[in-house]
Structure formats: structure tokens, C-alpha cells
Design a protein around this motif. Structure first.
Motif, short mmCIF file in Angstrom:
data_model
loop_
_atom_site.label_atom_id
_atom_site.label_comp_id
_atom_site.label_asym_id
_atom_site.label_seq_id
_atom_site.Cartn_x
_atom_site.Cartn_y
_atom_site.Cartn_z
N GLU A 20 0.86 -1.18 0.00
CA GLU A 20 0.00 0.00 0.00
C GLU A 20 0.89 1.22 0.00
OE1 GLU A 20 -3.56 0.50 2.79
OE2 GLU A 20 -1.97 1.60 3.81
N GLU A 21 0.48 2.27 -0.69
CA GLU A 21 1.28 3.50 -0.69
C GLU A 21 0.38 4.72 -0.85
OE1 GLU A 21 4.08 3.54 -3.96
OE2 GLU A 21 2.56 3.01 -5.40
N PRO A 22 0.79 5.84 -0.27
CA PRO A 22 -0.02 7.05 -0.38
C PRO A 22 0.18 7.73 -1.74
CG PRO A 22 1.95 7.50 0.92
CD PRO A 22 1.98 6.03 0.59
N VAL A 23 -0.93 8.22 -2.29
CA VAL A 23 -0.89 8.98 -3.53
C VAL A 23 -1.84 10.17 -3.40
CG1 VAL A 23 -0.25 7.06 -5.05
CG2 VAL A 23 -2.66 7.56 -4.66
N VAL A 24 -1.48 11.24 -4.07
CA VAL A 24 -2.36 12.40 -4.17
C VAL A 24 -2.90 12.39 -5.59
CG1 VAL A 24 -2.50 14.92 -4.15
CG2 VAL A 24 -1.12 13.74 -2.43
N LEU A 25 -4.22 12.47 -5.71
CA LEU A 25 -4.87 12.45 -7.01
C LEU A 25 -5.37 13.84 -7.38
CD1 LEU A 25 -7.01 9.23 -6.43
CD2 LEU A 25 -4.99 9.42 -7.89
N SER A 26 -5.34 14.14 -8.66
CA SER A 26 -5.90 15.41 -9.13
C SER A 26 -7.40 15.28 -9.19
CB SER A 26 -5.36 15.73 -10.54
OG SER A 26 -5.93 14.85 -11.49
N ALA A 27 -8.06 16.39 -9.39
CA ALA A 27 -9.49 16.34 -9.68
C ALA A 27 -9.64 15.59 -10.99
CB ALA A 27 -10.03 17.77 -9.83
N SER A 28 -10.76 14.95 -11.18
CA SER A 28 -10.98 14.23 -12.43
C SER A 28 -10.92 15.23 -13.57
CB SER A 28 -12.33 13.52 -12.40
OG SER A 28 -12.45 12.70 -13.52
N ASN A 29 -9.97 15.03 -14.46
CA ASN A 29 -9.74 15.98 -15.54
C ASN A 29 -9.17 15.21 -16.72
OD1 ASN A 29 -9.28 18.25 -17.06
ND2 ASN A 29 -7.46 18.89 -15.95
N PRO A 30 -10.03 14.58 -17.52
CA PRO A 30 -9.54 13.74 -18.61
C PRO A 30 -8.58 14.47 -19.54
CG PRO A 30 -11.90 13.46 -18.34
CD PRO A 30 -11.49 14.61 -17.46
N ILE A 31 -7.49 13.78 -19.89
CA ILE A 31 -6.51 14.30 -20.82
C ILE A 31 -6.45 13.33 -21.99
CG2 ILE A 31 -4.09 14.88 -21.22
CD1 ILE A 31 -3.85 15.35 -18.18
N ASP A 32 -6.75 13.83 -23.17
CA ASP A 32 -6.71 13.01 -24.38
C ASP A 32 -5.26 12.79 -24.78
OD1 ASP A 32 -6.68 12.53 -27.37
OD2 ASP A 32 -8.84 12.46 -26.96
N PHE A 33 -4.91 11.55 -25.14
CA PHE A 33 -3.53 11.25 -25.50
C PHE A 33 -3.10 11.87 -26.83
CE2 PHE A 33 -3.55 7.26 -22.69
CZ PHE A 33 -3.09 8.00 -21.61
N ASN A 34 -4.05 12.48 -27.56
CA ASN A 34 -3.67 13.20 -28.78
C ASN A 34 -3.20 14.62 -28.47
OD1 ASN A 34 -4.29 11.07 -30.56
ND2 ASN A 34 -6.46 11.55 -30.38
N THR A 35 -3.30 15.00 -27.19
CA THR A 35 -2.81 16.31 -26.75
C THR A 35 -1.29 16.34 -26.95
OG1 THR A 35 -4.56 16.40 -25.09
CG2 THR A 35 -2.69 17.88 -24.76
N PRO A 36 -0.74 17.44 -27.46
CA PRO A 36 0.72 17.51 -27.64
C PRO A 36 1.47 17.29 -26.32
CG PRO A 36 -0.37 19.35 -28.72
CD PRO A 36 -1.43 18.64 -27.93
N VAL A 37 2.63 16.64 -26.41
CA VAL A 37 3.45 16.33 -25.23
C VAL A 37 3.75 17.59 -24.42
CG1 VAL A 37 5.70 15.49 -24.47
CG2 VAL A 37 4.48 14.28 -26.27
N GLU A 38 4.00 18.70 -25.08
CA GLU A 38 4.31 19.94 -24.37
C GLU A 38 3.15 20.36 -23.47
OE1 GLU A 38 4.44 19.67 -27.78
OE2 GLU A 38 6.61 19.33 -27.88
N GLU A 39 1.91 20.22 -24.00
CA GLU A 39 0.72 20.60 -23.23
C GLU A 39 0.52 19.64 -22.06
OE1 GLU A 39 -2.90 22.62 -22.16
OE2 GLU A 39 -1.01 23.17 -23.10
N ILE A 40 0.73 18.34 -22.29
CA ILE A 40 0.63 17.37 -21.19
C ILE A 40 1.67 17.70 -20.12
CG2 ILE A 40 0.96 14.94 -20.56
CD1 ILE A 40 -0.29 14.21 -23.31
N SER A 41 2.88 18.02 -20.53
CA SER A 41 3.94 18.39 -19.57
C SER A 41 3.52 19.61 -18.75
CB SER A 41 5.25 18.67 -20.29
OG SER A 41 5.77 17.50 -20.85
N ARG A 42 2.88 20.58 -19.41
CA ARG A 42 2.43 21.78 -18.70
C ARG A 42 1.36 21.43 -17.67
NH1 ARG A 42 -1.52 24.94 -18.26
NH2 ARG A 42 -2.80 23.97 -19.88
N ILE A 43 0.39 20.58 -18.07
CA ILE A 43 -0.69 20.18 -17.16
C ILE A 43 -0.12 19.41 -15.96
CG2 ILE A 43 -2.73 18.70 -16.96
CD1 ILE A 43 -3.27 19.39 -19.98
#
Length: 150
Positions: free
Chosen positions: A8-31
Motif C-alpha cells: 500500500e502507498e499514499p498517492v495524491v490524485l488530481s481532480a478528475s480531468n480527462p486528458i486526451d492522448f492526442n494532446t501535444p506532449v508539451e501541453e501534457i507536460s504543462r498540465i
């Protein structure tokens, strides 16, 4: 694909915010960067995205449902310990769908069923390498033996 017991390990989750994998890598990195900054991480940290098991089971790998960071702190939840199917994939984010497909094929072949969401952890990514072909991603999903196998 490895089947192994993970603690078991602790994790912090973001609010549910779907990210489409067609999003550019730069934008994913920013998010991802904004999420890590929001939880107080400065620099590299064990982080990634979560794909809900229902989406994984339907072979809908084209988006993540939320982000996570492996850490204890305010708002942390416990990622349950237990038996996990674990796979490491090297390559670009464009190729990750084939890794997901292989992981699900192996789980089914072993007579296992899903028992949790898929954690996609970025081990080597854009903050560490400019060459996407070098990226290493760890996929892990809690599994259990099928009930009819008992």
C-alpha cells in the motif's frame, strides 16, 4: 508483464480531468507541471496518470482520467497493496496504446481480472530526456484471480 505483490502507498490524485492522448506532449507536460506545483512538488517526483478500470477493460486507452503523485500529505489516499500486473514500456507516448493492449492481453491470458485502476507512471520523461524514444513508462494495475478459478 510481471505479476507481483506491491505494498500500500499514499498517492495524491488530481481532480478528475480527462486528458486526451492526442494532446501535444508539451501541453501534457504543462498540465502535469501545474498539478505537481499545486501539490507542492518542486522538481522530479514519482507521478503519472490514472486510467479508470472500466475504460481499460473496454480498451479505451486514448485518455487518462486524472493525475497522481506518489506522496503522503494533505488529501493523500491509499493506493491499495496487493497483486499487481506491472509492465515497463520504452518509447513515445504515441506508442503507449500498444503497451496497454499487451498488458490487458497478458492479464486475461493469466486468468486474472482487474481489481483497480491503471497507474501510468512516468519514470523517464520530458523533464529528463528530449528524445521521446527514450521515455520509460511503468503501467501497473491491481488484479485478482477470477472467482470461477477458486
Amino acid at each position: 508483464v510481471l505479476f507481483q505483490e506491491l505494498p500500500e502507498e499514499p498517492v495524491v490524485l488530481s481532480a478528475s480531468n480527462p486528458i486526451d492522448f492526442n494532446t501535444p506532449v508539451e501541453e501534457i507536460s504543462r498540465i502535469v507541471g501545474e498539478f505537481l506545483k499545486g501539490v507542492g512538488i518542486k522538481g522530479a517526483a514519482a507521478n503519472g496518470s490514472v486510467l479508470k478500470k472500466e475504460q481499460f477493460r473496454k480498451r479505451h486507452y486514448h485518455q487518462s482520467d486524472q493525475l497522481f503523485c506518489r506522496m503522503d500529505g494533505p488529501g493523500a489516499v491509499k493506493k491499495p497493496g496487493g497483486l499487481y500486473a506491472v509492465m515497463y514500456d520504452q518509447g513515445t507516448f504515441d506508442q503507449i496504446e500498444s503497451a496497454y493492449s499487451h498488458l490487458l492481453d497478458e492479464i486475461e491470458k493469466e486468468g486474472m481480472m482487474l481489481d483497480g485502476d491503471v497507474f501510468e507512471e512516468y519514470l523517464l520523461h520530458s523533464l529528463m530526456s528530449k528524445d521521446e524514444a527514450e521515455y520509460i513508462t511503468k503501467l501497473s494495475v491491481k488484479v485478482k484471480k477470477r472467482a470461477d478459478d477458486n
